[in-house]
Write an enzyme that holds these catalytic residues in place. Sequence first.
Site, PDB file in Angstrom:
ATOM      1  N   HIS A  80       2.599   9.048  70.510  1.00  0.00           N
ATOM      2  CA  HIS A  80       1.551   8.481  69.918  1.00  0.00           C
ATOM      3  C   HIS A  80       1.703   8.779  68.658  1.00  0.00           C
ATOM      4  O   HIS A  80       1.422   9.026  68.106  1.00  0.00           O
ATOM      5  CB  HIS A  80       0.785   9.380  70.439  1.00  0.00           C
TER       6      HIS A  80
ATOM      7  N   ASP B 122      -0.898   7.236  79.189  1.00  0.00           N
ATOM      8  CA  ASP B 122      -0.687   6.657  80.409  1.00  0.00           C
ATOM      9  C   ASP B 122       0.122   7.520  81.054  1.00  0.00           C
ATOM     10  O   ASP B 122       0.658   6.773  82.123  1.00  0.00           O
ATOM     11  CB  ASP B 122       0.421   5.895  79.610  1.00  0.00           C
TER      12      ASP B 122
HETATM   13  N1  COA Z   1      11.000   8.299  73.664  1.00  0.00           N
HETATM   14  C1  COA Z   1      11.873   9.231  72.833  1.00  0.00           C
HETATM   15  N2  COA Z   1      11.834   8.605  72.064  1.00  0.00           N
HETATM   16  C2  COA Z   1      10.588   8.480  71.412  1.00  0.00           C
HETATM   17  C3  COA Z   1       9.491   7.986  71.622  1.00  0.00           C
HETATM   18  C4  COA Z   1       9.741   8.175  72.258  1.00  0.00           C
HETATM   19  N3  COA Z   1       8.569   7.773  73.890  1.00  0.00           N
HETATM   20  N4  COA Z   1       8.137   7.469  70.942  1.00  0.00           N
HETATM   21  C5  COA Z   1       8.737   7.512  70.239  1.00  0.00           C
HETATM   22  N5  COA Z   1       9.993   8.220  70.024  1.00  0.00           N
HETATM   23  C6  COA Z   1      11.004   8.075  68.331  1.00  0.00           C
HETATM   24  C7  COA Z   1      11.063   7.656  67.774  1.00  0.00           C
HETATM   25  O1  COA Z   1      12.503   6.848  68.338  1.00  0.00           O
HETATM   26  C8  COA Z   1      10.968   8.055  66.670  1.00  0.00           C
HETATM   27  O2  COA Z   1      12.573   9.324  66.133  1.00  0.00           O
HETATM   28  P1  COA Z   1      13.615   8.822  65.126  1.00  0.00           P
HETATM   29  O3  COA Z   1      12.625   9.080  63.937  1.00  0.00           O
HETATM   30  O4  COA Z   1      14.642   9.703  65.455  1.00  0.00           O
HETATM   31  O5  COA Z   1      13.769   7.290  64.893  1.00  0.00           O
HETATM   32  C9  COA Z   1      10.421   8.775  66.330  1.00  0.00           C
HETATM   33  O6  COA Z   1      10.409   9.778  67.614  1.00  0.00           O
HETATM   34  C10 COA Z   1       9.160   8.250  65.385  1.00  0.00           C
HETATM   35  O7  COA Z   1       8.797   7.842  67.068  1.00  0.00           O
HETATM   36  P2  COA Z   1       7.834   5.976  66.421  1.00  0.00           P
HETATM   37  O8  COA Z   1       8.587   4.868  67.405  1.00  0.00           O
HETATM   38  O9  COA Z   1       8.228   5.697  64.404  1.00  0.00           O
HETATM   39  O10 COA Z   1       6.831   6.337  66.485  1.00  0.00           O
HETATM   40  P3  COA Z   1       5.625   5.272  66.533  1.00  0.00           P
HETATM   41  O11 COA Z   1       4.493   5.801  65.631  1.00  0.00           O
HETATM   42  O12 COA Z   1       5.842   3.682  65.911  1.00  0.00           O
HETATM   43  O13 COA Z   1       5.050   4.970  67.755  1.00  0.00           O
HETATM   44  C11 COA Z   1       4.753   4.970  69.993  1.00  0.00           C
HETATM   45  C12 COA Z   1       4.118   5.599  68.550  1.00  0.00           C
HETATM   46  C13 COA Z   1       2.808   4.981  71.393  1.00  0.00           C
HETATM   47  C14 COA Z   1       4.128   3.361  70.177  1.00  0.00           C
HETATM   48  C15 COA Z   1       5.778   5.102  70.939  1.00  0.00           C
HETATM   49  O14 COA Z   1       5.086   6.856  70.948  1.00  0.00           O
HETATM   50  C16 COA Z   1       6.417   4.716  72.275  1.00  0.00           C
HETATM   51  O15 COA Z   1       7.144   3.830  72.068  1.00  0.00           O
HETATM   52  N6  COA Z   1       5.981   5.832  73.171  1.00  0.00           N
HETATM   53  C17 COA Z   1       6.254   5.150  74.743  1.00  0.00           C
HETATM   54  C18 COA Z   1       5.176   4.078  74.620  1.00  0.00           C
HETATM   55  C19 COA Z   1       3.671   4.549  74.712  1.00  0.00           C
HETATM   56  O16 COA Z   1       3.946   5.514  76.110  1.00  0.00           O
HETATM   57  N7  COA Z   1       2.878   4.037  74.677  1.00  0.00           N
HETATM   58  C20 COA Z   1       1.172   4.198  74.596  1.00  0.00           C
HETATM   59  C21 COA Z   1       0.967   5.073  73.913  1.00  0.00           C
HETATM   60  S1  COA Z   1      -0.923   5.514  74.343  1.00  0.00           S
END
Ligand code: COA
Length: 428
Positions: A305, A362
């Site tokens: 998140h 979720d």
């Molecule tokens: N599975 C695997 N790796 C994940 C991850 C996941 N669900 N969520 C984040 N990461 C990793 C990223 O690849 C990144 O790795 P790095 O530092 O090696 O590059 C690190 O964790 C930080 O993630 P980042 O994408 O920068 O975080 P964000 O704040 O931009 O994204 C979300 C937040 C929610 C979009 C992201 O965690 C995600 O896509 N989750 C899955 C979708 C989801 O459940 N969404 C509902 C949110 S309520």
Amino acid sequence: MSDSVRITGLGHDFEMPVVGSVDGPAGFDISRLLATTGFTSYDDGLANTASTKSAITYIDGDAGILRYRGYPIEELAEQSTFLETAYLVIYGELPTATQLAEWEDRIRRKTMVDERMREFFRMFPRRSHPMPVLASGLMMLSTFSFDSLGESPRAIEKATERLIAKVPTLAAYGYKNSRGEAMLYPDNSLSYIENFLRMSFGYPTEAYAFHDEITRALDVLLILHADHEQNCSTSTVRLIGSSGANIYASVAGGVNALSGPLHGGANQAVVEMLAAIKDSGISVKEYVQQVKDKKTGIKLMGFGHRIYKNYDPRAAIIKQHADAVMNLKAGRRDLLEIAQELEQAALGDDYFVERKLYPNVDFYSGLIYEAMGFPKEMFTVLFAIGRLPGWIAQWRELRSNPKAKIGRPRQIYVGPAKREYVPIHERD
Ligand code: COA
């Protein structure tokens, strides 16, 4: 804390007044940055940008805290109903017993939609996803709501009540159309949640049997979704609203933003992921390895998140209701077991621990919705019904601020520099 911060360098000396907060990080006011220094701020994904001041919701992502108008989510989920929480989120205070009864009554009397809208739902192909159907239904509703499109307090009040009352009806009609079944009229003797369940699963030919566990679990799930400060869909609602667009257009935009798999669409994606793990026969351990291998591009859906760097408090509450609903309705226990195994594997793995990736709202919600009988395409629609009070409250907060400006971010241009136009016959 000093009440301003200075940055100096590149020939500039710029002072940023501190914008104080009640809880959580304060901010630097950079509204004079461009005019004073010629520089703009660059913040990918707006991760460090406070786009507004707001008095609605507080999140402490490190501590796993969520409060609506100061009240902890755990207490609301335990003691409140969705309509009571909606009142709190929109009007800022918990209602008295009389206020709540009046509010429930006003909502109950507005649940029906124009007959032509019922016909409109039949125009959609049966396979259409219910999220665009809901967004279209909201725009349709705006065309039938000409007396609540304006800026007067009365018009805004009418629109607020109409939206809260009619969105479940629109959602149920989209669902009924997808099944080729009769769209039921709302029954005003029922509660808000019962009405929605009956319109979704009932038939005109027989009485609908309610299960208290399901009604309460859905009530709680909607409470947990009621607001979440400036997330993607809420920021969309505010951005649209900042142009002066009406609340229906703004909320329809919120529905569209919510539909993406990185936002509300994640609840559908989680169940699809769990089913794919089950069908492919790979072990949870192998799947976690695939997620960790960045080359695969696979994410553990329902994990991580932008704000929570701890267990999402909503996920913890949902988990408590999963068993009650599953026991009653024999949902996908096989998928629940995979989810629990995935959670254990991830929480004990350095990749997830170092990045502070925990289950979010979720991760378990889809499994409960599924056990209630909803197809996975409806999961995000349920999220939208829950988030509606937040979108409305944030839109109203924006519009009640006479100093609110149109949202118009800047950019850092990285395209071609000025070049000569080449006539078509001279191009290779
Ligand atoms: N599975 C695997 N790796 C994940 C991850 C996941 N669900 N969520 C984040 N990461 C990793 C990223 O690849 C990144 O790795 P790095 O530092 O090696 O590059 C690190 O964790 C930080 O993630 P980042 O994408 O920068 O975080 P964000 O704040 O931009 O994204 C979300 C937040 C929610 C979009 C992201 O965690 C995600 O896509 N989750 C899955 C979708 C989801 O459940 N969404 C509902 C949110 S309520």
